[in-house]
Design a protein around this motif. Structure first.
Motif, PDB file in Angstrom:
ATOM      1  N   TRP A   9       0.833  -1.201   0.000  1.00  0.00           N
ATOM      2  CA  TRP A   9       0.000   0.000   0.000  1.00  0.00           C
ATOM      3  C   TRP A   9       0.866   1.249   0.000  1.00  0.00           C
ATOM      4  N   TRP A  10       1.968   1.245   0.742  1.00  0.00           N
ATOM      5  CA  TRP A  10       2.840   2.423   0.807  1.00  0.00           C
ATOM      6  C   TRP A  10       3.480   2.719  -0.543  1.00  0.00           C
ATOM      7  N   VAL A  11       3.648   1.720  -1.357  1.00  0.00           N
ATOM      8  CA  VAL A  11       4.198   1.925  -2.696  1.00  0.00           C
ATOM      9  C   VAL A  11       3.073   2.225  -3.686  1.00  0.00           C
ATOM     10  N   GLY A  12       1.964   1.538  -3.553  1.00  0.00           N
ATOM     11  CA  GLY A  12       0.873   1.659  -4.512  1.00  0.00           C
ATOM     12  C   GLY A  12       0.155   2.998  -4.492  1.00  0.00           C
ATOM     13  N   ILE A  13      -0.103   3.538  -3.315  1.00  0.00           N
ATOM     14  CA  ILE A  13      -0.846   4.797  -3.217  1.00  0.00           C
ATOM     15  C   ILE A  13      -0.107   5.944  -3.902  1.00  0.00           C
ATOM     16  N   PRO A  14       1.192   6.150  -3.655  1.00  0.00           N
ATOM     17  CA  PRO A  14       1.876   7.218  -4.396  1.00  0.00           C
ATOM     18  C   PRO A  14       1.903   6.992  -5.911  1.00  0.00           C
ATOM     19  N   LEU A  15       2.039   5.745  -6.341  1.00  0.00           N
ATOM     20  CA  LEU A  15       2.033   5.473  -7.778  1.00  0.00           C
ATOM     21  C   LEU A  15       0.682   5.808  -8.398  1.00  0.00           C
ATOM     22  N   ILE A  16      -0.392   5.495  -7.706  1.00  0.00           N
ATOM     23  CA  ILE A  16      -1.726   5.841  -8.192  1.00  0.00           C
ATOM     24  C   ILE A  16      -1.899   7.348  -8.224  1.00  0.00           C
ATOM     25  N   ALA A  17      -1.399   8.051  -7.205  1.00  0.00           N
ATOM     26  CA  ALA A  17      -1.496   9.516  -7.178  1.00  0.00           C
ATOM     27  C   ALA A  17      -0.721  10.140  -8.328  1.00  0.00           C
ATOM     28  N   ILE A  18       0.464   9.633  -8.611  1.00  0.00           N
ATOM     29  CA  ILE A  18       1.256  10.154  -9.731  1.00  0.00           C
ATOM     30  C   ILE A  18       0.534   9.881 -11.054  1.00  0.00           C
ATOM     31  N   GLY A  19      -0.019   8.692 -11.197  1.00  0.00           N
ATOM     32  CA  GLY A  19      -0.772   8.371 -12.411  1.00  0.00           C
ATOM     33  C   GLY A  19      -1.995   9.257 -12.577  1.00  0.00           C
ATOM     34  N   ALA A  20      -2.682   9.551 -11.470  1.00  0.00           N
ATOM     35  CA  ALA A  20      -3.854  10.433 -11.539  1.00  0.00           C
ATOM     36  C   ALA A  20      -3.442  11.844 -11.947  1.00  0.00           C
ATOM     37  N   MET A  21      -2.313  12.333 -11.427  1.00  0.00           N
ATOM     38  CA  MET A  21      -1.848  13.671 -11.807  1.00  0.00           C
ATOM     39  C   MET A  21      -1.511  13.725 -13.298  1.00  0.00           C
ATOM     40  N   ILE A  22      -0.878  12.674 -13.805  1.00  0.00           N
ATOM     41  CA  ILE A  22      -0.560  12.636 -15.236  1.00  0.00           C
ATOM     42  C   ILE A  22      -1.839  12.592 -16.060  1.00  0.00           C
TER      43      ILE A  22
END
Length: 67
Positions: A9-22
């Motif tokens: 979860w600690w890795v996945g949440i930031p990756l999802i946030a970065i993908g959403a920003m893109i």
């Protein structure tokens, strides 16, 4: 070494946030990442510290004394 669900979860949440920003940027919404970081950097430090603290509590090691 097997990773726990919490670590994922600690890795996945930031990756999802970065993908959403893109994605939002591609859709025409302008998100100022610099403003977000400048405004909320203390929360990022708290988030990172809360991620690290269970490991120190479980091992009984004080973070200041750990090399």
């Amino acid at each position: 070494m097997k990773r726990s669900t919490r670590d994922r979860w600690w890795v996945g949440i930031p990756l999802i946030a970065i993908g959403a920003m893109i994605l939002f940027r591609q859709l025409g919404y302008d998100i100022d990442v610099g403003y977000i970081f400048r405004t909320y950097w203390p929360l990022f430090l708290i988030w990172w510290g809360s991620k690290e603290s269970p490991r120190f509590v479980a091992t009984g090691v004080t973070p200041l004394l750990d090399p």
